[in-house]
Design an enzyme around this catalytic site. Structure first.
Site, PDB file in Angstrom:
ATOM      1  N   LYS A  11      10.512  -0.348 -70.762  1.00  0.00           N
ATOM      2  CA  LYS A  11      11.413   0.817 -70.496  1.00  0.00           C
ATOM      3  C   LYS A  11      11.123   1.465 -68.971  1.00  0.00           C
ATOM      4  CE  LYS A  11      11.180   5.042 -72.849  1.00  0.00           C
ATOM      5  NZ  LYS A  11      11.457   6.073 -72.195  1.00  0.00           N
ATOM      6  N   ARG A  16      12.774   1.751 -63.225  1.00  0.00           N
ATOM      7  CA  ARG A  16      12.497   1.748 -61.815  1.00  0.00           C
ATOM      8  C   ARG A  16      13.231   0.707 -60.928  1.00  0.00           C
ATOM      9  NH1 ARG A  16       8.522   4.059 -64.626  1.00  0.00           N
ATOM     10  NH2 ARG A  16       6.965   5.301 -63.832  1.00  0.00           N
ATOM     11  N   GLY A  82      13.236  11.841 -69.480  1.00  0.00           N
ATOM     12  CA  GLY A  82      12.505  12.612 -68.388  1.00  0.00           C
ATOM     13  C   GLY A  82      12.263  11.678 -67.143  1.00  0.00           C
ATOM     14  N   ARG A 110      12.054  20.471 -71.357  1.00  0.00           N
ATOM     15  CA  ARG A 110      10.541  19.826 -71.198  1.00  0.00           C
ATOM     16  C   ARG A 110       9.850  20.333 -69.557  1.00  0.00           C
ATOM     17  NH1 ARG A 110      12.090  13.737 -72.252  1.00  0.00           N
ATOM     18  NH2 ARG A 110      13.651  14.510 -73.701  1.00  0.00           N
ATOM     19  N   GLN A 157       5.160   9.590 -64.005  1.00  0.00           N
ATOM     20  CA  GLN A 157       6.566  10.255 -63.505  1.00  0.00           C
ATOM     21  C   GLN A 157       6.362  10.989 -62.552  1.00  0.00           C
ATOM     22  OE1 GLN A 157       8.475  11.783 -67.024  1.00  0.00           O
ATOM     23  NE2 GLN A 157       8.691   9.834 -67.984  1.00  0.00           N
ATOM     24  N   ASP A 302       1.812   7.467 -75.457  1.00  0.00           N
ATOM     25  CA  ASP A 302       3.017   7.161 -75.938  1.00  0.00           C
ATOM     26  C   ASP A 302       2.975   6.695 -77.300  1.00  0.00           C
ATOM     27  OD1 ASP A 302       4.709   8.500 -73.891  1.00  0.00           O
ATOM     28  OD2 ASP A 302       5.297   6.491 -73.214  1.00  0.00           O
ATOM     29  N   LYS A 329       6.606  16.328 -74.898  1.00  0.00           N
ATOM     30  CA  LYS A 329       7.433  15.206 -74.773  1.00  0.00           C
ATOM     31  C   LYS A 329       8.768  15.337 -75.582  1.00  0.00           C
ATOM     32  CE  LYS A 329       4.240  12.451 -73.060  1.00  0.00           C
ATOM     33  NZ  LYS A 329       4.613  11.363 -71.999  1.00  0.00           N
ATOM     34  N   ARG A 385       9.981   8.151 -80.816  1.00  0.00           N
ATOM     35  CA  ARG A 385       8.459   7.809 -81.331  1.00  0.00           C
ATOM     36  C   ARG A 385       8.090   8.233 -82.524  1.00  0.00           C
ATOM     37  NH1 ARG A 385       7.558   4.409 -77.175  1.00  0.00           N
ATOM     38  NH2 ARG A 385       8.244   4.935 -75.020  1.00  0.00           N
TER      39      ARG A 385
END
Length: 429
Positions: A11, A16, A82, A110, A157, A302, A329, A385
């Site tokens: 991901k 990116r 995000g 968030r 991030q 994560d 998250k 998740r």
């Protein structure tokens, strides 16, 4: 032994590749792109900013960047992503135009001040809701001045947003974080011609002298997605599993190392070392022991919900601390894990920055109880998740998840592969 290519592209790299293509001058190719909802948000935003996106093969795209970023006539919808919101904020901070980034209710709740503050250090014109704490974000692109910034949190991030602004600033900028976060941005951008240097843990970023080089990237499997099946193997007696073509960047395998410390047999076989290390991971079931996770949190944050399931099968009390960012998250993951465990009758407790879980070691009494009495519904909190972590627990307990479909955000094939694992018919296809 089962051999499994999870076909779940990374991901982080998928996001990116799309976003960085907008700083190139010539068409870029992204192969094995993750067709999850989050990454598709980044792709759609690129189109709204003027990029031409052509589907060249299954999960592969040719992205032709615009001559200049186009000011969109509508809000840039990041949905639940995000990464999209934070990285595009850095990219757009120096682009001519007015840009509004928004998302769903989860994303808009968030924390965004963590990127607004470093971008304002460049004198970027960016505003957020409730005194810059939340999205929607409004950006008026403007010339940026170089700056030096020390981040209070280790976040890839935040670092990536900073770097994308720094590449467009007037003069060299520096960035420091208290713990190394994922470094895909630095690796990818340096390979495309950006001048980014690591000087004893401080990143020095020089402005681009020319557009990024065009690229042709093939994206490996996501270690965060692969970890769910490493967990499945670790909690299923007599299981052996070979996970194929997984990204093995050292900043991404902290969860595998933690599971190894708990007693699972885990080995890596590097297959290639081009842009990033890629290889296979061999996992074999073994009795698990408790673990305390207090350091290097960025390398496994994560995967902590999935690790909490492993803790349930371990002998002794496991502890997670210094992980307050779990509360920021897609859901409050500390609360989500602990509340679901308590509903199942598991001894656990939450802290401001983590939780503890008392391992059962023998889960059969709990299984017997739930075979006689319907277990409580596991709440996913619409967090992919959380949903996938507790879905793996269904290998051992007869549980139902309230919204397993949210796994499509990052791992569209998860439900199908887990069902095959349950049936013992998983063949990697």
């Amino acid at each position: 032994m089962i051999e499994l290519d999870i076909n779940a592209s990374d991901k982080s790299l998928s996001h990116r590749a799309v976003i960085f293509s907008l700083l190139a001058q010539k068409p870029c190719v992204v192969r094995n792109f993750l067709m999850g909802e989050d990454c598709l948000s980044s792709l759609e935003i690129a189109q709204n900013l003027g990029a031409k996106v052509e589907n060249t093969a299954k999960n592969s795209f040719k992205i032709t960047p615009p001559t200049a970023i186009k000011e969109p006539s509508k809000i840039l919808n990041c949905n639940n992503s995000g990464t999209s919101m934070r990285l595009y904020s850095g990219l757009l901070s120096a682009q001519k135009g007015l840009f509004v980034l928004s998302g769903d209710n989860s994303l808009n709740s968030r924390p965004m001040k963590r990127i607004i503050e470093p971008l304002k250090a460049f004198e970027a014109r960016i505003l957020g809701r409730e005194d810059n704490h939340f999205a929607p974000l409004v950006i008026v692109g403007s010339p940026l001045k170089a700056c030096n910034y020390e981040s209070p949190i280790a976040s890839a991030q935040v670092k990536s947003a900073f770097i994308l602004s720094a590449l467009q600033a007037q003069g060299s900028s520096t960035y420091k974080e208290n713990e190394l976060s994922r470094n895909h941005t630095e690796i990818m951008l340096k390979s495309l011609g950006a001048d980014i240097q690591d000087q004893n843990g401080v990143l020095m970023v020089s402005p681009l002298e020319k557009p990024l080089e065009a690229f042709d990237f093939t994206i490996a499997n996501d270690p965060s997605s692969a970890f769910f099946f490493a967990l499945a193997c670790a909690i299923t007696p007599k299981s052996r599993l070979l996970l194929k073509n997984v990204l093995l960047n050292p900043t991404r395998i902290g969860a595998f190392e933690a599971l190894k410390k708990m007693g699972a047999s885990i080995e890596y076989a590097i297959q290639s070392k081009n842009l990033e290390m890629i290889g296979d991971i061999y996992i074999e079931h073994a009795p698990l022991k408790a673990i305390n996770i207090e350091q290097n949190i960025a390398s496994l944050i994560d995967e902590i919900p999935a690790l909490s399931i492993a803790m349930l099968f371990a002998k002794g009390k496991s502890m997670v601390r210094n992980a307050k960012d779990l509360r920021a998250k897609e859901s409050d993951r500390i609360k989500a894990v602990v509340s679901n465990f308590k509903a199942l009758g598991i001894e656990c407790e939450e802290f401001e920055d983590g939780f503890y879980v008392e391992g059962l070691e023998d889960i059969s009494p709990l299984k017997q109880r739930f075979s006689q009495k319907k277990p409580p519904l596991i709440k996913s909190f619409n967090d992919h998740r959380i949903a996938m972590s507790f879905a793996v627990l269904t290998l051992a307990l007869p549980l139902e998840i309230d919204n397993l479909e949210c796994a499509n955000i990052s791992f569209p094939q998860f439900k199908r592969l887990l069902n095959l694992f349950k049936k013992g018919s998983l063949n990697g296809n």
